[in-house]
Design an enzyme around this catalytic site. Structure first.
Site, PDB file in Angstrom:
ATOM      1  CB  SER A 472      41.686  38.462  44.694  1.00 42.00           C
ATOM      2  OG  SER A 472      41.428  37.602  45.770  1.00 42.00           O
ATOM      3  CG  ASP A 524      34.125  41.224  45.599  1.00 38.66           C
ATOM      4  OD1 ASP A 524      34.013  40.042  45.967  1.00 38.66           O
ATOM      5  OD2 ASP A 524      35.179  41.696  45.154  1.00 38.66           O
TER       6      ASP A 524
END
Length: 630
Positions: A472, A524
């Site tokens: 991330s 995602d």
């Protein structure tokens, strides 16, 4: 403007009013207010008065709910009477406040004479609960009230009047009007920025303002540019997202059903065609690369510390991590002490994060060189370790886990990468560029990589290669740091797990495919989000809202009741058009450069930032292979 704010509280206020009416009715029916004491009479009057006030509130809010369900999202004419109902509700709110104050005065006067009675306790509880509700409403108003709205409306009216006058006057007059229009526009924009800056300060009140004032201002500016000229409320956005989702499903079905199109399936949001290539784990090289991806993922997870470990081991996590805690080892004299060669910065007193790091990564203390959990805006926690199994030195950077990390993510404007020599077309996510620069500075100041490569000469650590990993926020920072260190360590590699979609400019992405591997799992959302992508979604959202003909409540409730199913024919009626024409219009807008013009006003140019993309080559992991075409 006040009506727009009160509109958000209608549903919750109605439910709360009904609950309070039921509670007060139970108090009146169960408790005994009979007696000669003045306090009991006053308390009975207070409860009855509150029942009357709340009953009027329920009636007004029910009328407001009925009126608000009329018309479509942008067809506001059937809801024109809503503002009067909301202003009446605002007046009742002031009456309720006054009655609350009266109740406090009565309780203070009769507290000693009626102290032990049950009605007194009940009334005190009611007053405390009502004050809590009122404080919540006031705090919500403070957060949502937009002081720039009035200036923006006045500016729009001024622009319209100037436009009418300019059509009749000479060019010199037009220039003068343009200057005045620009001045009013700048004033409205400044007020919008101040509103968003105030909201940021309230939401992140626990973060130091002095060091991070510039970051707050930049984030406020981004929010101002993104939301300006959007006359929508949260429920409009929810309805628009429902329509967008259904519209996308229809467009996919249309694409798959076209005989001239070679797309035969969508998998995890990606077109599947006969030319789509899947990596086969039966191939030795592919399997080896996949095993590397899985191996280095452990280090990306380990950077999160004990929160990640407890989430993965919900039942037995504490028992498993306990032997590695420094406080337990000191008390029980068990295990090895923390090596003096390991620098652990800003961990808690028991070194819970460090213990979880060792457990998740499988590293020994001697293999860890430096671990820091210091976090601030643009300053992300990371650790440096030596992996003897893969013969690599690891830099693992933590992802989003704190408010400071969130602000680093939100600082999403593009900034030129500080590489040598300079490349004007190499741009990156501003917050993550700052985090990468911070880590590079730490690496040089503490000589961390030199210590890692010289940590065990007997095992040949001087010849180890450098690997950067992260998830991330950590993935984006690791990718940018890899670019900054590439000149000094030409053989380095980077594994970015779920990197942000708005990270690097297209020329920079092409040049990083040789040493950066991005890993994306399924649908995602993080790897698909960036400022440019959000701006494109904003435009699609306004377009689909503009074409919707059904009431907003019908769109939202049909999605909830049908679990997102819904029939395509009903959707087409709601969108008031055909999917083929929709796709044609969107493609034509993008080709003509009109994609970021306001759908309702062609003279308004919505913000459009430089497109940024995930770094390097992408490995897209999906749950199953598609069916064969034909």
């Amino acid at each position: 403007m006040v009506g727009d704010i009160l509109k958000y509280f209608d549903l919750s206020s109605t439910c709360c009013s009904l609950c309070r009416i039921i509670t007060l009715g139970v108090i009146l029916g169960v408790m005994d207010f009979s007696g000669e004491e003045q306090c009991l009479t006053n308390m009975w009057q207070h409860v009855v008065g509150y029942v009357v006030i709340l009953s009027v509130c329920v009636v007004i809010e029910a009328l407001a709910a009925w009126v608000s369900m009329r018309g479509s999202i942008l067809n506001t004419e059937p809801r024109s009477s809503m503002q009067y109902l909301l202003y009446i509700r605002l007046g009742i709110l002031f009456v309720e406040l006054a009655w609350l104050i009266v109740g406090v005065v009565w309780v203070s006067q009769h507290y000693n004479s009626c102290r032990g009675t049950t009605p007194m306790r009940a009334i005190i509880g009611v007053i405390v609960c009502n004050w809590a509700v009122l404080v919540c409403v006031l705090l919500s108003v403070c957060c949502t009230f937009d002081t720039a709205g009035r200036s923006w409306v006045k500016m729009k009216r001024y622009q319209e009047s100037i436009k009418r006058r300019e059509n009749k006057k000479a060019v010199n007059k037009r220039c003068s009007g343009s200057r005045r229009r620009n001045w009013r526009h700048r004033k409205a924009m400044r007020q919008y920025e101040q509103s968003w800056d105030r909201r940021c300060n309230m939401l992140f009140c626990c973060i130091s303002k002095d060091r991070n004032r510039n970051s707050f201002s930049e984030i406020a500016k981004l929010f101002t540019e993104f939301f300006r000229d959007l006359d929508v409320v949260p429920s409009d956005i929810v309805a628009g997202l429902v329509l967008m989702r259904q519209h996308q499903k229809m467009r996919r079905k249309l694409i798959v059903s076209q005989g001239s199109n070679d797309v035969y399936q969508f998998l995890s949001g990606v077109h599947i065609t006969p030319d789509t290539k899947f990596l086969s784990l039966k191939c030795d090289d592919t399997l080896k690369e996949y095993q590397k991806v899985v191996h280095y993922m452990r280090y990306a997870l380990a950077a999160y510390g004990w929160p990640m470990y407890m989430m993965m081991e919900t039942g037995t996590g504490l028992c498993k991590i306990m032997p590695n805690l420094s406080c337990c080892c000191c008390c029980c004299q068990c295990g090895e002490k923390t090596s003096s060669s390991v620098d652990i910065i800003d961990d808690n007193c028991c070194e819970c994060n460090f213990a979880a790091l060792r457990t998740l990564s499988g590293l020994k203390k001697a293999d860890l060189i430096y671990v820091t959990y210091h976090v601030d805006i643009g300053q992300t926690p990371f650790f440096v370790a030596v992996d003897h199994e893969m013969k690599t030195v690891i830099i693992s950077i933590r992802g989003t886990l704190s408010l400071q990390d969130v602000l680093t993510d939100l600082n999403a404007d593009c900034e030129q990468l500080p590489v040598d020599p300079q490349r004007e077309d190499w741009l990156g996510h501003k917050g993550m560029v700052q985090a990468a620069v911070y880590i590079r500075k730490k690496l040089k100041e503490e000589m961390l990589l030199a210590r890692a490569f010289s940590s065990d000469p007997d095992r040949g650590t001087q010849q180890y290669e450098l690997v950067l990993v992260g998830h991330s926020l950590g993935a984006g920072t690791a990718a940018i740091l890899a670019i900054l260190l590439r000149q000094e360590y030409p053989n380095l590699t980077c594994y970015a797990y779920s990197p942000p979609g708005g990270l690097l400019s297209a020329p920079c992405v092409e040049d990083t495919k040789s040493f950066i591997t991005s890993v994306v799992l399924g649908k995602d959302v993080v790897s698909r989000i960036g400022l440019h992508q959000l701006e494109a979604m904003r435009n699609d959202l306004i377009n689909v809202i503009k074409k919707a003909t059904d009431p907003k409540w019908k769109i939202i409730t049909s999605s909830i009741l049908c679990c997102g199913g819904g029939d395509d024919e009903g959707l087409m009626n709601s969108l008031n058009g055909h999917a083929e024409m929709e796709m044609y219009d969107l493609m034509k807008q993008e080709k003509d450069g009109r994609y970021f013009l306001h759908p309702s006003d062609s003279q308004i140019a919505l913000t459009s930032h430089t497109p940024l993309f995930p770094p390097g080559r992408i490995i897209h992991i999906v749950r199953s292979h598609p069916k064969t075409s034909g």
